[in-house]
Design an enzyme around this catalytic site. Structure first.
Site, PDB file in Angstrom:
ATOM      1  N   TYR A   1       0.826  -1.145   0.033  1.00  0.00           N
ATOM      2  CA  TYR A   1      -0.145   0.056   0.160  1.00  0.00           C
ATOM      3  C   TYR A   1       0.917   1.287   0.149  1.00  0.00           C
ATOM      4  O   TYR A   1       1.755   1.508   0.815  1.00  0.00           O
ATOM      5  CB  TYR A   1      -1.001  -0.078   1.273  1.00  0.00           C
ATOM      6  CG  TYR A   1      -1.637   1.046   1.537  1.00  0.00           C
ATOM      7  CD1 TYR A   1      -2.176   1.840   0.125  1.00  0.00           C
ATOM      8  CD2 TYR A   1      -2.376   1.357   2.823  1.00  0.00           C
ATOM      9  CE1 TYR A   1      -2.918   2.768   0.431  1.00  0.00           C
ATOM     10  CE2 TYR A   1      -3.299   2.383   2.847  1.00  0.00           C
ATOM     11  CZ  TYR A   1      -3.450   3.297   1.712  1.00  0.00           C
ATOM     12  OH  TYR A   1      -4.618   4.137   1.810  1.00  0.00           O
ATOM     13  N   CYS A   2       0.502   2.186  -0.932  1.00  0.00           N
ATOM     14  CA  CYS A   2       1.392   3.466  -0.932  1.00  0.00           C
ATOM     15  C   CYS A   2       2.883   3.258  -0.908  1.00  0.00           C
ATOM     16  O   CYS A   2       3.163   2.343  -1.993  1.00  0.00           O
ATOM     17  CB  CYS A   2       0.904   4.145   0.353  1.00  0.00           C
ATOM     18  SG  CYS A   2       1.522   5.820   0.140  1.00  0.00           S
ATOM     19  N   LEU A   3       3.645   3.923  -0.314  1.00  0.00           N
ATOM     20  CA  LEU A   3       5.115   3.506  -0.130  1.00  0.00           C
ATOM     21  C   LEU A   3       5.377   1.871  -0.153  1.00  0.00           C
ATOM     22  O   LEU A   3       6.494   1.599  -0.675  1.00  0.00           O
ATOM     23  CB  LEU A   3       5.750   4.455   0.797  1.00  0.00           C
ATOM     24  CG  LEU A   3       7.371   4.456   0.778  1.00  0.00           C
ATOM     25  CD1 LEU A   3       7.908   4.772  -0.437  1.00  0.00           C
ATOM     26  CD2 LEU A   3       7.714   5.530   1.941  1.00  0.00           C
TER      27      LEU A   3
ATOM     28  N   GLY B   1       3.892  -0.097  -1.368  1.00  0.00           N
ATOM     29  CA  GLY B   1       3.817  -1.115  -2.633  1.00  0.00           C
ATOM     30  C   GLY B   1       4.929  -0.670  -3.746  1.00  0.00           C
ATOM     31  O   GLY B   1       5.407  -1.595  -4.346  1.00  0.00           O
TER      32      GLY B   1
ATOM     33  N   LEU C   1      -1.783  -1.061  -4.001  1.00  0.00           N
ATOM     34  CA  LEU C   1      -2.803  -0.356  -3.741  1.00  0.00           C
ATOM     35  C   LEU C   1      -2.307   1.042  -3.569  1.00  0.00           C
ATOM     36  O   LEU C   1      -1.482   1.405  -2.528  1.00  0.00           O
ATOM     37  CB  LEU C   1      -3.445  -0.698  -2.405  1.00  0.00           C
ATOM     38  CG  LEU C   1      -3.874  -1.836  -1.852  1.00  0.00           C
ATOM     39  CD1 LEU C   1      -4.573  -1.990  -0.623  1.00  0.00           C
ATOM     40  CD2 LEU C   1      -4.798  -2.383  -3.116  1.00  0.00           C
TER      41      LEU C   1
END
Length: 617
Positions: free
Chosen positions: A348-350, A352, A376
């Site tokens: 998720y985010c960083l 990811g 994500l």
């Protein structure tokens, strides 16, 4: 001794270096003979002076971490090119005169007629400052129209000037928009009809309550405590409540294994790699909107990385340390607990972005432990990183590095401030009006409480992240090094499920969409309603969500994001069931749940979920 115990016993202090690794540069031809004195002098000239660092760190306290030089150069670029464009200046002057005439005509019509004239300009769909019915009454409608016309005029004036660098144009337009937002009539009691009505109805009590709210927020901020409305959300009691146990710990992570809630589970576990910009439990908020609970109820074994909140002593933790001690250590631990089973990895985010780096390195080295990859709101190409990239240029990065050098970390105030500026109307000015002028408090929200539970970023890691990924785009362009060798996202052949959100100010969906031409894999891309956080936390019982989804096979033809938007079918509801259906199709037959932590002694010596690292201030 198990492999997990051996890794825990062998955990050693992180390496300490004096400076972050220099950014990658292409080799430059040099003469055969270099004068040693000149070479030493050149090297000394490029070393930052401690006095300069200290001055920039002091200056950052006044500017909120923004480089004044970067802003000045952007405005100089715009002003110089506008000065040499007489036709553009003439057009903007004519536009100003025309708008003034229109506004005057509108004012006369509003004052002389019982029926209010049709507005000259409508606010943008996401702009709710003038949505109340009282804003349609004079003189407030005139003030709103004047402001919106001025806002549009400044947008036209700061954009479209031939010769201005696109990055500088974006900075000028953004900073001018921020200044105008400060001056909006909705921000002042005397020009906001909603505040005036509230004052009449309460006899001025709203200002008393607003002052009390302000004093309470100020005292909590000075004490470094949670605000009053967030104190009802306690980690491990009301949020981050999914039952589980920490099964592995090193100097950077705790790995949580969650208790199964079904009699049978899918054989392949899920590893969640959250961002370390915030605490992990955005994916395990309250029980009604916990992705972890949703997954365990769907018959999946779930593991979650909980990152330690770094302090000044961790200044030299690198981005490579996050990969090695984070993703790699978690994958190895899960492989010990569930040997010979593929892993569904989610970032998720960083997190990811880090998962993409780890997956590319594993693919390069022939490691096939990942059975699927889900990203994500994560970016792998940073050429179009949205408004957040306005803060990322050489001047700004150098300024941030000097600010972080003094403390060893990027503090929570700078991190939170950057995200608040991106949505200043929603996160700053609307809160000021609602809490301090209206004297009201928004209902407590677990998502806002999580958002206030900020973390710090180590100096070295953040510098490498900004330079290698944002400035030089090394990951997307095949220059990012893992173990001294470059990796390529095109080595990834594992099926991917990629989620973007429509109103994402941090990882714009079109930026996340670029994964289509970076990997050589089946990519199922899903675009969901909402923003960077609210779009991801989308439990099925919330009816307001919708999404589009479309599969591109590895050998399929690429289509651009605009064409994809027209082609991908629409669905109402949460994207969570769509994803679990996708996971189930790539999972084996149901089996008995695995033991917690593999049943080793190391698992018994570690705490229950949510662990210790998430509680660190």
């Amino acid at each position: 001794m198990t492999k997990v115990e051996q890794r825990m016993a062998s955990s050693s202090p992180l390496p300490r270096v004096a400076e972050p690794a220099p950014p990658h540069r292409a080799p430059v031809a040099v003469p055969d003979i270099v004068h040693p004195v000149a070479a030493a002098g050149d090297q000394a000239l490029h070393e930052p002076h401690d006095a300069d660092r200290a001055f920039h760190a002091m200056l950052a306290q006044l500017t909120g971490g923004l480089s004044p030089t970067a802003l000045a150069m952007a405005w100089l670029d715009w002003a110089a090119h506008l000065a040499s464009a007489p036709a553009k200046r003439l057009d903007t002057t004519r536009d100003a005169v025309q708008r003034s005439r229109q506004l005057a005509t509108y004012a006369v019509a509003a004052a002389s007629s019982k029926d209010q004239p049709a507005p000259l300009i409508a606010p943008l769909p996401q702009d709710r400052r003038f949505a109340g019915p009282d804003w349609q009454l004079p003189p407030f409608n005139l003030m709103a129209q004047a402001f919106l016309l001025s806002e549009q005029w400044w947008h036209n004036a700061t954009t479209g000037v031939r010769g201005v660098a696109p990055a500088n144009e974006a900075i000028v337009e953004f900073s001018m928009r921020q200044l105008l937002d400060v001056l909006a009539p909705s921000n002042f009691a005397a020009t906001n009809p909603d505040v005036l009505r509230k004052t009449i109805e309460t006899g001025g009590e709203n200002f008393v309550r607003g002052w009390q709210n302000f004093c309470s927020d100020w005292s909590h901020a000075l004490a470094g405590e949670k605000s009053t409305e967030n104190q009802s959300f306690v980690v491990g009691k009301t949020v981050a409540t999914a039952a589980g146990k920490v099964v592995f710990r090193n100097r950077l992570i705790e790995l949580i294994q969650y208790q199964p809630t079904t009699a049978k589970v899918h054989p392949e576990p899920i590893l969640i790699v959250p961002a370390w910009i915030m605490k992990y439990y955005i994916l395990d908020l309250s029980p009604h909107n916990s992705l972890v609970k949703f997954l365990t109820d769907a018959g999946f074994t779930v593991f979650m990385i909980s990152w330690r909140n770094p302090g000044s002593a961790d200044r030299d933790i690198s981005l490579e340390d996050y990969r090695r001690l984070g993703v790699d250590a978690a994958v190895a631990t899960i492989a010990d607990i569930l040997p010979d089973r593929g892993i569904h990895a989610l970032g998720y985010c960083l997190g990811g972005t880090l998962l993409s780096i780890a997956a590319a390195a594993m693919a390069r080295d022939g490691d096939t432990r990942l059975k699927s990859i889900t990203l994500l709101a994560a970016q792998t190409d940073f050429t179009e990183a949205g408004e957040l990239s306005l803060f990322i240029n050489e001047s700004q990065v150098a300024f941030l590095e000097d600010m972080m050098w003094q403390r060893g970390v990027l503090d929570t105030t700078q991190m939170a401030g950057a995200f608040q500026i991106l949505r200043s109307n929603d996160l700053i000015w609307s809160k000021i009006v609602h809490d301090y002028l209206m004297g009201e408090r928004a209902p407590p929200s677990d998502l806002m409480a999580w958002n206030a539970d900020a973390t710090r970023l180590p100096y070295r890691m953040h510098s490498e992240y900004l330079r290698q990924l944002f400035l030089h785009n090394d990951l997307a362009e095949g220059r990012y090094l893992v173990d001294g060798r470059p990796i390529s996202l095109s080595d990834i052949h594992t099926p991917m499920f990629v989620v973007g959100t429509v109103r994402d100010h941090v990882a714009p969906w079109k930026s996340a969409y670029k994964i289509h031409f970076l990997v050589d894999a089946d990519v199922t891309y899903l675009l969901t309603s909402g923003g960077h956080n609210a779009g991801i936390v989308a439990p099925p019982d919330q009816p307001s969500h919708s999404y589009q989804v479309l599969l591109k096979p590895a050998d399929g033809s690429y289509i651009g994001p605009d064409e994809w938007l027209k082609t991908a079918p629409h669905h109402d509801g949460s994207w969570w069931p769509e994803w679990t259906t996708w996971l189930t199709a790539r999972s084996g037959a149901l089996c008995d749940p695995p033991p917690m932590g593999g049943g080793g002694a190391d698992a018994r010596s570690l705490p229950d979920a949510p662990g210790d690292y998430v509680r660190q201030p």
